[in-house]
Design a protein around this motif. Structure first.
Motif, PDB file in Angstrom:
ATOM      1  N   ASN A   1       0.823  -1.215   0.000  1.00  0.00           N
ATOM      2  CA  ASN A   1       0.000   0.000   0.000  1.00  0.00           C
ATOM      3  C   ASN A   1       0.854   1.261   0.000  1.00  0.00           C
ATOM      4  O   ASN A   1       0.469   2.285  -0.573  1.00  0.00           O
ATOM      5  N   VAL A   2       2.005   1.197   0.672  1.00  0.00           N
ATOM      6  CA  VAL A   2       2.911   2.355   0.650  1.00  0.00           C
ATOM      7  C   VAL A   2       3.381   2.626  -0.768  1.00  0.00           C
ATOM      8  O   VAL A   2       3.410   3.777  -1.231  1.00  0.00           O
ATOM      9  N   HIS A   3       3.781   1.562  -1.495  1.00  0.00           N
ATOM     10  CA  HIS A   3       4.219   1.743  -2.879  1.00  0.00           C
ATOM     11  C   HIS A   3       3.099   2.277  -3.762  1.00  0.00           C
ATOM     12  O   HIS A   3       3.344   3.027  -4.710  1.00  0.00           O
ATOM     13  N   LYS A   4       1.855   1.873  -3.462  1.00  0.00           N
ATOM     14  CA  LYS A   4       0.738   2.297  -4.298  1.00  0.00           C
ATOM     15  C   LYS A   4       0.326   3.735  -4.022  1.00  0.00           C
ATOM     16  O   LYS A   4       0.082   4.511  -4.948  1.00  0.00           O
ATOM     17  N   HIS A   5       0.210   4.070  -2.733  1.00  0.00           N
ATOM     18  CA  HIS A   5      -0.442   5.329  -2.363  1.00  0.00           C
ATOM     19  C   HIS A   5       0.494   6.360  -1.742  1.00  0.00           C
ATOM     20  O   HIS A   5       0.081   7.517  -1.598  1.00  0.00           O
ATOM     21  N   ALA A   6       1.702   5.978  -1.361  1.00  0.00           N
ATOM     22  CA  ALA A   6       2.607   6.933  -0.714  1.00  0.00           C
ATOM     23  C   ALA A   6       4.019   6.739  -1.229  1.00  0.00           C
ATOM     24  O   ALA A   6       4.957   6.464  -0.470  1.00  0.00           O
ATOM     25  N   ALA A   7       4.171   6.847  -2.525  1.00  0.00           N
ATOM     26  CA  ALA A   7       5.489   6.633  -3.133  1.00  0.00           C
ATOM     27  C   ALA A   7       6.483   7.658  -2.604  1.00  0.00           C
ATOM     28  O   ALA A   7       6.185   8.849  -2.499  1.00  0.00           O
ATOM     29  N   GLY A   8       7.680   7.188  -2.230  1.00  0.00           N
ATOM     30  CA  GLY A   8       8.728   8.058  -1.735  1.00  0.00           C
ATOM     31  C   GLY A   8       8.647   8.363  -0.258  1.00  0.00           C
ATOM     32  O   GLY A   8       9.505   9.073   0.270  1.00  0.00           O
ATOM     33  N   ALA A   9       7.627   7.847   0.447  1.00  0.00           N
ATOM     34  CA  ALA A   9       7.484   8.134   1.877  1.00  0.00           C
ATOM     35  C   ALA A   9       8.429   7.266   2.689  1.00  0.00           C
ATOM     36  O   ALA A   9       8.784   6.142   2.293  1.00  0.00           O
ATOM     37  N   GLU A  10       8.850   7.772   3.819  1.00  0.00           N
ATOM     38  CA  GLU A  10       9.679   7.001   4.734  1.00  0.00           C
ATOM     39  C   GLU A  10       8.784   6.045   5.531  1.00  0.00           C
ATOM     40  O   GLU A  10       7.706   6.425   6.003  1.00  0.00           O
ATOM     41  N   VAL A  11       9.263   4.814   5.704  1.00  0.00           N
ATOM     42  CA  VAL A  11       8.459   3.760   6.333  1.00  0.00           C
ATOM     43  C   VAL A  11       9.235   3.199   7.509  1.00  0.00           C
ATOM     44  O   VAL A  11      10.453   2.964   7.410  1.00  0.00           O
ATOM     45  N   VAL A  12       8.521   2.975   8.626  1.00  0.00           N
ATOM     46  CA  VAL A  12       9.099   2.326   9.797  1.00  0.00           C
ATOM     47  C   VAL A  12       8.270   1.076  10.087  1.00  0.00           C
ATOM     48  O   VAL A  12       7.050   1.156  10.299  1.00  0.00           O
ATOM     49  N   VAL A  13       8.921  -0.065  10.087  1.00  0.00           N
ATOM     50  CA  VAL A  13       8.282  -1.350  10.397  1.00  0.00           C
ATOM     51  C   VAL A  13       8.733  -1.769  11.785  1.00  0.00           C
ATOM     52  O   VAL A  13       9.932  -1.953  12.023  1.00  0.00           O
ATOM     53  N   ARG A  14       7.780  -1.911  12.702  1.00  0.00           N
ATOM     54  CA  ARG A  14       8.090  -2.307  14.074  1.00  0.00           C
ATOM     55  C   ARG A  14       7.504  -3.688  14.336  1.00  0.00           C
ATOM     56  O   ARG A  14       6.340  -3.954  14.019  1.00  0.00           O
ATOM     57  N   LEU A  15       8.326  -4.535  14.954  1.00  0.00           N
ATOM     58  CA  LEU A  15       7.912  -5.890  15.325  1.00  0.00           C
ATOM     59  C   LEU A  15       8.261  -6.086  16.792  1.00  0.00           C
ATOM     60  O   LEU A  15       9.436  -5.974  17.178  1.00  0.00           O
ATOM     61  N   ALA A  16       7.236  -6.362  17.619  1.00  0.00           N
ATOM     62  CA  ALA A  16       7.434  -6.494  19.065  1.00  0.00           C
ATOM     63  C   ALA A  16       7.056  -7.903  19.508  1.00  0.00           C
ATOM     64  O   ALA A  16       5.929  -8.363  19.254  1.00  0.00           O
ATOM     65  N   HIS A  17       7.995  -8.590  20.154  1.00  0.00           N
ATOM     66  CA  HIS A  17       7.744  -9.921  20.708  1.00  0.00           C
ATOM     67  C   HIS A  17       7.393  -9.773  22.188  1.00  0.00           C
ATOM     68  O   HIS A  17       8.196  -9.291  22.986  1.00  0.00           O
ATOM     69  N   ARG A  18       6.195 -10.176  22.554  1.00  0.00           N
ATOM     70  CA  ARG A  18       5.733 -10.085  23.933  1.00  0.00           C
ATOM     71  C   ARG A  18       5.501 -11.484  24.490  1.00  0.00           C
ATOM     72  O   ARG A  18       5.703 -12.483  23.798  1.00  0.00           O
ATOM     73  N   ASP A  19       5.045 -11.532  25.749  1.00  0.00           N
ATOM     74  CA  ASP A  19       4.889 -12.841  26.411  1.00  0.00           C
ATOM     75  C   ASP A  19       3.842 -13.706  25.713  1.00  0.00           C
ATOM     76  O   ASP A  19       4.101 -14.871  25.395  1.00  0.00           O
ATOM     77  N   ALA A  20       2.659 -13.152  25.515  1.00  0.00           N
ATOM     78  CA  ALA A  20       1.567 -13.965  24.976  1.00  0.00           C
ATOM     79  C   ALA A  20       1.106 -13.488  23.617  1.00  0.00           C
ATOM     80  O   ALA A  20       0.070 -13.948  23.122  1.00  0.00           O
ATOM     81  N   GLU A  21       1.829 -12.586  22.986  1.00  0.00           N
ATOM     82  CA  GLU A  21       1.389 -12.064  21.714  1.00  0.00           C
ATOM     83  C   GLU A  21       2.574 -11.490  20.948  1.00  0.00           C
ATOM     84  O   GLU A  21       3.664 -11.287  21.501  1.00  0.00           O
ATOM     85  N   VAL A  22       2.335 -11.253  19.684  1.00  0.00           N
ATOM     86  CA  VAL A  22       3.310 -10.603  18.829  1.00  0.00           C
ATOM     87  C   VAL A  22       2.596  -9.456  18.126  1.00  0.00           C
ATOM     88  O   VAL A  22       1.470  -9.612  17.631  1.00  0.00           O
ATOM     89  N   ALA A  23       3.228  -8.277  18.118  1.00  0.00           N
ATOM     90  CA  ALA A  23       2.620  -7.086  17.546  1.00  0.00           C
ATOM     91  C   ALA A  23       3.473  -6.563  16.405  1.00  0.00           C
ATOM     92  O   ALA A  23       4.702  -6.678  16.421  1.00  0.00           O
ATOM     93  N   MET A  24       2.812  -6.026  15.398  1.00  0.00           N
ATOM     94  CA  MET A  24       3.523  -5.446  14.271  1.00  0.00           C
ATOM     95  C   MET A  24       2.854  -4.124  13.890  1.00  0.00           C
ATOM     96  O   MET A  24       1.633  -3.987  14.030  1.00  0.00           O
TER      97      MET A  24
END
Length: 441
Positions: free
Chosen positions: A357-380
């Protein structure tokens, strides 16, 4: 389409008054005619004994005998009439048939027992009196057998039981058998209705399964193909822009386009191969479409569990976007560990679709991908800033189903999904998945 008992009753032969079948009406008319003739013949003797004209006795006998015509509708009336005319020594056929009809009908058993007892008593008295007179009168001389002894009562009782017991017992048997057949027919009708309901529910479940399978296949096709094709379009646009200015970079971009195209074709071929293997080569009339769809779904899921993308491939996914000219930063929080294949595949697809979607609708924008490992869940979380106005729009088409597909994937695993614009003018996609089953290291 099944036919129930109500349909059979409604579609049966026309009812003749209270008769359900034509042959029943014919039988009752014949019995009434025979009974009328019998009573008419016996009415001659009754008229002579009663000192009345013979035609009166004959007409009376005809009327009494014809009462047998209503034995199915009013069996109590037939039995009462037979009891009433028993002293006149007429209506023996009517009494026998009436007792049978009464015992076989739906009349309460207490009423049947009372009427049968009254009929038995009446026949016994008439037989006893008649036999006593016959025994006491032998050519006008003294009787050969003493009428005051046991002979006359015993014979009278034997004759009475012989006339009344068989029709009552046989009527009880026929009535019980009829009620049993009706009960079995009602049970069969109820089973037919239940089977019809089950068939309708099975058809609904099969239709739902087919729809679910179509949605799943469309989602997989979108995730597998859309990302790489989007990158290919981005690289093609860059290739067009630098073809004349920087031939070396153009060659590099062309090689990347070729590699991504081959990867897209490989993944598409693998998916189609899984679907083809999930359908056994049997006759279409033997295996329903729903069974084929379930088999294909099971095979596709199994193959996805074994060969699907994992979280450790996120770095390569981000690198592909970097090669396309995007600025992508991957931030991992917590200690990485193995999750269930469905959890890792869903997390990967969420990040992949967000980058697409970034490539489609926000070309050239800076992107930050966060991945968090927790005790009972994983968040992105995938967050991009405002798009660079200086970057030309590559014109990628959008089906509008990307966010819907991500939400469906996350919710199906019991997770939470949030997406929307940010205050800085960008867009943010966040998802939290339960850890689920851990994958064996």
């Amino acid at each position: 389409m099944t036919t129930t008992g109500a349909d059979r009753d409604a579609g049966g032969v026309a009812r003749w008054w209270w008769w359900g079948r034509r042959r029943s009406a014919v039988l009752d008319v014949a019995l009434a005619l025979v009974s009328a003739l019998e009573c008419a013949a016996e009415g001659v003797g009754f008229a002579e004994k009663g000192a009345m004209p013979v035609p009166v006795g004959v007409v009376f006998g005809l009327l009494v005998g014809s009462v047998l015509l209503v034995r199915r509708r009013w069996p109590i009336v037939v039995v009462l009439v037979s009891i009433a005319v028993a002293p006149a020594e007429m209506g023996f056929l009517m009494g026998i048939v009436g007792l049978y009809s009464l015992a076989a009908s739906e009349v309460p058993r207490r009423i049947t027992a009372v009427l049968a007892g009254m009929s038995t008593l009446a026949v016994f008295v008439v037989t006893f009196v008649q036999m006593r007179q016959d025994v006491a009168r032998v050519d006008g001389g003294p009787p050969d057998i003493d009428p005051s002894g046991w002979y006359v009562p015993s014979i009278a009782l034997f004759v009475t039981l012989g006339l009344n017991a068989p029709p009552v017992l046989f009527g009880l048997y026929v009535g019980a058998r009829r009620r049993l057949m009706e009960s079995l027919r009602e049970r069969a009708d109820s089973l037919e209705q239940e089977l019809s309901l089950l068939a309708d529910r099975a058809e609904q479940r099969a239709q739902w399964a087919r729809q679910e399978e179509r949605t799943r296949i469309a989602r997989e096709m979108h995730d597998v193909v859309a990302h790489r094709v989007s990158l290919m379009v981005v690289h093609a646009a860059a290739l067009q822009a630098v073809a004349l200015k920087d031939p070396q970079k153009a060659v590099k971009n062309a090689a990347l386009v070729g590699d991504m195209g081959r990867q897209a074709l490989t993944e598409l071929r693998e998916m189609l191969g899984v679907l083809r293997e999930g359908t056994a080569p049997v006759a279409p009339a033997v295996v329903p479409l729903a069974a084929v769809g379930r088999a294909a779904a099971a095979a596709a899921e199994a193959a996805a569990d074994d060969d699907g993308p994992r979280l450790d491939a996120l770095e390569g996914l981000c690198e592909q976007s970097r090669l396309a000219g995007a600025t992508v930063e991957l931030v991992v929080i917590g200690e990485s560990r193995g999750y269930g294949p469905d959890v890792e595949r869903t997390a990967y697809r969420v990040v992949q679709e967000a980058l697409t979607n970034v490539h489609k609708h926000a070309a050239g924008a800076e992107v930050v991908v966060r991945l968090a490992h927790r005790d009972a869940e994983v968040a992105m979380q995938v967050e991009n800033g405002p798009s660079d106005a200086a970057v030309a729009d590559v014109g990628l088409p959008s089906g509008g189903n990307g966010l819907v597909g991500m939400r469906e994937r996350v919710v199906r695993l019991g997770g939470a999904f949030v997406s929307g614009p940010t205050e800085a003018g960008g867009f943010k996609v966040s998802a939290v998945l339960p850890a689920g089953r851990h994958r064996a290291p």
